[in-house]
Each structure stands twice: as C-alpha cells, then as structure tokens.
Design an enzyme around this catalytic site. Sequence first.
Site, PDB file in Angstrom:
ATOM      1  N   TRP A 159      38.035 -72.124 -32.658  1.00 22.08           N
ATOM      2  CA  TRP A 159      37.105 -71.983 -31.528  1.00 22.08           C
ATOM      3  C   TRP A 159      36.394 -70.641 -31.524  1.00 22.08           C
ATOM      4  CZ3 TRP A 159      38.993 -67.616 -29.501  1.00 22.08           C
ATOM      5  CH2 TRP A 159      40.370 -67.386 -29.586  1.00 22.08           C
ATOM      6  N   ASN A 160      36.845 -69.679 -32.333  1.00 25.45           N
ATOM      7  CA  ASN A 160      36.296 -68.327 -32.115  1.00 25.45           C
ATOM      8  C   ASN A 160      34.878 -68.154 -32.658  1.00 25.45           C
ATOM      9  OD1 ASN A 160      37.313 -68.301 -34.776  1.00 25.45           O
ATOM     10  ND2 ASN A 160      37.559 -66.096 -34.722  1.00 25.45           N
ATOM     11  N   LYS A 183      36.516 -81.540 -38.041  1.00 29.35           N
ATOM     12  CA  LYS A 183      37.263 -81.544 -36.782  1.00 29.35           C
ATOM     13  C   LYS A 183      37.124 -80.161 -36.149  1.00 29.35           C
ATOM     14  CE  LYS A 183      41.125 -80.316 -35.056  1.00 29.35           C
ATOM     15  NZ  LYS A 183      40.644 -80.051 -33.701  1.00 29.35           N
ATOM     16  N   PRO A 184      36.238 -80.056 -35.149  1.00 30.08           N
ATOM     17  CA  PRO A 184      36.132 -78.768 -34.456  1.00 30.08           C
ATOM     18  C   PRO A 184      37.267 -78.652 -33.445  1.00 30.08           C
ATOM     19  CG  PRO A 184      34.590 -80.356 -33.502  1.00 30.08           C
ATOM     20  CD  PRO A 184      35.335 -81.090 -34.603  1.00 30.08           C
ATOM     21  N   SER A 235      44.769 -70.277 -37.555  1.00 25.75           N
ATOM     22  CA  SER A 235      45.913 -69.353 -37.561  1.00 25.75           C
ATOM     23  C   SER A 235      46.786 -69.553 -38.806  1.00 25.75           C
ATOM     24  CB  SER A 235      46.750 -69.574 -36.305  1.00 25.75           C
ATOM     25  OG  SER A 235      47.292 -70.879 -36.332  1.00 25.75           O
ATOM     26  N   GLU A 256      41.688 -70.171 -44.571  1.00 31.00           N
ATOM     27  CA  GLU A 256      41.193 -68.872 -44.079  1.00 31.00           C
ATOM     28  C   GLU A 256      41.929 -68.581 -42.779  1.00 31.00           C
ATOM     29  OE1 GLU A 256      39.162 -67.001 -45.713  1.00 31.00           O
ATOM     30  OE2 GLU A 256      38.548 -68.421 -47.245  1.00 31.00           O
ATOM     31  N   LEU A 257      42.859 -67.609 -42.809  1.00 33.84           N
ATOM     32  CA  LEU A 257      43.833 -67.482 -41.726  1.00 33.84           C
ATOM     33  C   LEU A 257      43.706 -66.171 -40.947  1.00 33.84           C
ATOM     34  CD1 LEU A 257      46.741 -69.009 -43.832  1.00 33.84           C
ATOM     35  CD2 LEU A 257      45.019 -70.198 -42.452  1.00 33.84           C
ATOM     36  N   CYS A 290      38.416 -62.946 -36.624  1.00 36.29           N
ATOM     37  CA  CYS A 290      39.547 -62.871 -37.549  1.00 36.29           C
ATOM     38  C   CYS A 290      39.593 -61.522 -38.268  1.00 36.29           C
ATOM     39  CB  CYS A 290      39.487 -64.009 -38.549  1.00 36.29           C
ATOM     40  SG  CYS A 290      37.931 -64.060 -39.441  1.00 36.29           S
ATOM     41  N   GLU A 388      49.272 -61.132 -34.798  1.00 33.03           N
ATOM     42  CA  GLU A 388      47.878 -61.061 -34.368  1.00 33.03           C
ATOM     43  C   GLU A 388      47.792 -61.305 -32.852  1.00 33.03           C
ATOM     44  OE1 GLU A 388      45.509 -64.413 -35.637  1.00 33.03           O
ATOM     45  OE2 GLU A 388      43.879 -63.077 -36.228  1.00 33.03           O
TER      46      GLU A 388
END
Length: 519
Positions: A159-160, A183-184, A235, A256-257, A290, A388
């Site tokens: 969502w960011n 899938k958003p 995440s 991509e975390l 991120c 985080e």
Amino acid sequence: MTLQRPASVTDAFLQGLVARIPSTSGGTWKLTEVYTGEVLVELPQSTPADIERAFASARAAQHEWASWPLKKRLGVFKRAHKLFLDNAVTTTDLIQVESGKNRRMAIEESCDPPMVMSHYIKRAPHLLAPVKRGGPVPFLTTSTEIRQPKGVVGVIAPWNFPFATGLSDAITALIAGNGVVLKPDNKTALSPLYGIQMLEDAGLPKGLFQVVCGEGPDVGPTLIDNANYVMFTGSTATGRVIGERAGRNLIGCCLELGGKNPMIVLEDADMEETVQGAVFGVFGNTGQICMHIERIYLPESRYDEFKSRFTAAAEALNVGATYDFGPEMGSLVSPDHKERVQSHVDDAVAKGATVVTGGKARPDLGPAFFEPTILEGVTKDMLAGSTETFGPVVGLHRYRTVDEAVELANDTEYGLNASVWGGDLKRAEDVARRIQSGNVNINDILATAFASKGTPSGGVKQSGVGARHGDQGLTKYTDVQNLAVLKKQVMGARPGQDYDEYVKGMLSGLRMMRKTRIR
Ligand code: NAD
C-alpha cells in the site's frame, strides 16, 4: 472545516474503476478515505475461482500479445507514457485519497511508471533481440539466445506506493510479452486500477492485465499456483511465505522486502544539506518508504549540531490533511498502522530510550496521523532498534570512528538501502562500499538510486531476492531458449573412424579452440 475531496474522485468514477475486479461471491471490502475514515467504495473481493478465471483470460490474451512485433508492443507504452503524464493530477488525487500521503509525494509517485516506460522503451529492443553466438565447432555451429516471455506474471503490491509498485513492475513484464494478474493491497487498489484503464486507453489488449482483490492470505495461494513468475513487494515476513510457495511450484520470483536503513554522517558533511536530506529520509511519505531512514549515525563532533538543527526542522514541518501541495508530511496509511508505530515508540521508551521530539498520534489532524518523532538511546533489544517501524520515527546514534559507524550500520538483518553524507566524495564512496546494502546513496537518501532505472535496485540479506530496474528488471520476466544449429554433422566419431584417431583429433581441436579468437 470539512475536507473537500478532489473533484475527480466521484462515485461514478470509482464504481467504474472497481467494476473490472472479478468477484462472483467474494463480498466486498470497505475502502476508505484515509484523512476522514469515510468509505469511498465497496471493493469487490475475488474468490479462488475468480482468480483462476482471471489467469485463464490473461493467458488467452497473452498468446496474441506475445506474437506482436516488439515495436508494436512498445507503441502501446509510448502512447501510455503521454497519457500517464497528461492525467498525473487525477492519479495523484486517487493515490492521496486511498493512502493519505501528502500531495507532494503523491505526484512524485505518479511519475514512476512513466520513467520506467521511458527507460525500457529504449532498452527493450536490445534486451529482447536474439543474440547469435558461436557454437562448439567454429563456422559449422551456432547457438542463439532467444528471450521468450514466461507467460502470466503474478504481481503482489503493497500500500505504500500502490501506483508505482502495482504498475511499474507489471509494465516491465508486459513489455517482455507477458500477461499480468495484479493483486494490490485492498486499501490502495484505486490508483493501480486507474493505471490499467490508461494502459488500455493506450491500446493494451483487453484481458491481458487483470486485477484480483482480497486479503493476502486468501488470494495469495491461488495467485501463486497459477502464475509462471511472481513479483512481490512487501514485508520480509510475507516475502518468506511467497518465496516458499514459489519454490515449491518451481517458479521464479523476485522479492522486494523491508529495510532498517542507516544514514552515516561523516565529519566533513555539509550540515544544511544533511539535515534537509534527513528530513526527507525520515519523514518523507510519513516514513513509509521501503528505502527510508530509521537509524542515523553521527560523529561525536557533529552530534549536537545535527540534533538541534534536525529537531528544529522536524518540529517546523507542516503536517496536515489537505489535497493541496501545502503539507510536507501527511498521514500514516491506517489507524492500525498508527498503532504499530506507536507501539514501537512506547516499547523503546519503556526500555530506556528518550523522545527528543514527537512520539504521539495527532487525532486532531485525522485518524492515522503521527508526529515526526526523533528518539535517542535506541538499542537493539527494542522493536524500533531491530525491526522495521515503517513510520516517521528515527533513532540518533553517536560513533567514535568510521569503522564503528560501518559496523553499526551493518549490524542488522536487513540490507535494502543506506545513505552516506560527506564532503570528500572519494572517502564517502569508500565508506559506502563497505555497507552491506543493495542500494547506497551518497549525499542523497534514495532518489538517486531509485530513479537510476538503468541500474538494478534490490535488497541483500533479509531485504530481498532479485531486483527491479536495470537489464535484469526486464530479463527476469523471460525464459531463455538456446536455439542451436549444426550445419554439418561433424561432432562425434565418423562411421568407421578409428576411435583413438577421433579422440586425438578432438583433443587437438580443443587446444586449437583455446587459442582462436572465435568466441
Ligand atoms: P505486506 O507484506 O503485509 O503486504 C504486501 C502485499 O502482500 C499486500 O498486497 C498484501 O495483501 C499481500 N499479502 C499479505 N500476505 C500475503 C500472503 N500470505 N500471500 C500473498 N500475498 C500476501 O506489506 P505491507 O505492510 O503492505 O507493505 C509494507 C512493507 O513493504 C514494508 O516492509 C516495506 O519496507 C515493504 N516495501 C518494500 C519495497 C521494496 O522495494 N523493497 C517497496 C515498498 C514496500
């Protein structure tokens, strides 16, 4: 004063956007305006059967799409590039209502897909062209590396940065000849839906780019089981779940975390620029980037100067809920996320950290606002010291030697981004090379690395597997076919040939090949 929603965000517009989400019996989810908590639209939720049908439609459209000459495919993205920029204001409206970020950041986000298109429109013809190489026998054999699309790529986005992460990676997969099922996050499905509408207006075949919606654990398994490749941004915890399932299915994935990104300030850093950089690094997108900064390491000699200037800048920030370019910081994405950020601050304080400024929610501004927060005395046994936080919260730390600063920066399981500030660029670069991080920016926080679309950008350690951007950002969505041609049968012993003679010839042939310049 009641908040006036952007004029473009009408009920009819939103209903039109969500109409493409397949949902036979999955019910709906209430997507809200972050600044007010009011329901914007009932978001249809997709069942496993809906998701399977979405893949079938994307797959049917993909066969035709992959047969188009690349030039024709790229024509779609040339038109889309213009449409995305012409409609950037509407995109910004949608990003803002669904995410609660400030408008300055929302308009920046709207520019990412056009930047990605611009890069790969130029680069894809080179990357996707067949590469002819010499085979094992000079002149008589060839081997050609042919790039073929993987099929249908499943893209899972957070969502960011819903518009950027939902579309930019999907666009790259489409350019390579794939179909996409996205899938958003439920909270932020509107802006990617609008992007898909613009892509179709630019000529993308209908059905090729599908969207399914639902809670991650409900949608994830069917999505991964039907995909030929998965592109995931989110995440570290969810990345492990995705990677495990992709591994079991023997399909590739890019993960991509998260990060716990450090900033090292060197003795000779320009203090004004450094403070300005830190303000963006910590509070940009309300700390929900991120690649943003959660740990700042300062030499003893500059600690107090930085602390007082940075604190003054944080306290002077214009934080607010408006749909104009005024606020320098907006809201967190949801009341739930605000609780998480608060819990990190409370845990740190309970374990001995001190609050230099901030530390509390701002219910007077909206249901998910949080103050720009600076902490001292954060240690690794605190949540804010090791995991985080993903909010506008940072810990300040002193170091005595640069070696110590590097050691502290690397003392984390993450490795997504780092930032080094110094006047002597050579020295700053030497420090940067010692940091275990997929991205390191010198005298910048993240934009220089992230906007360099020609260079791969990804995380190391627990921050990811693979990368977006650069050549691999496109080629990861392809399989290689090794097309080999033997013009005349010369390999192996000829019928009736003495085998000792054949072996002698073969070995001397190998010696000769080592010396020739033919590759
Ligand atoms: P998240 O992992 O909770 O969710 C990300 C997406 O995965 C959402 O769409 C969610 O619905 C979905 N999801 C959740 N569980 C799932 C499951 N079991 N199967 C399939 N899908 C599932 O992350 P978030 O809180 O939405 O996003 C914030 C995180 O994303 C932060 O950690 C941030 O650092 C990271 N992030 C990383 C990058 C990067 O490029 N490295 C970029 C943006 C955000």
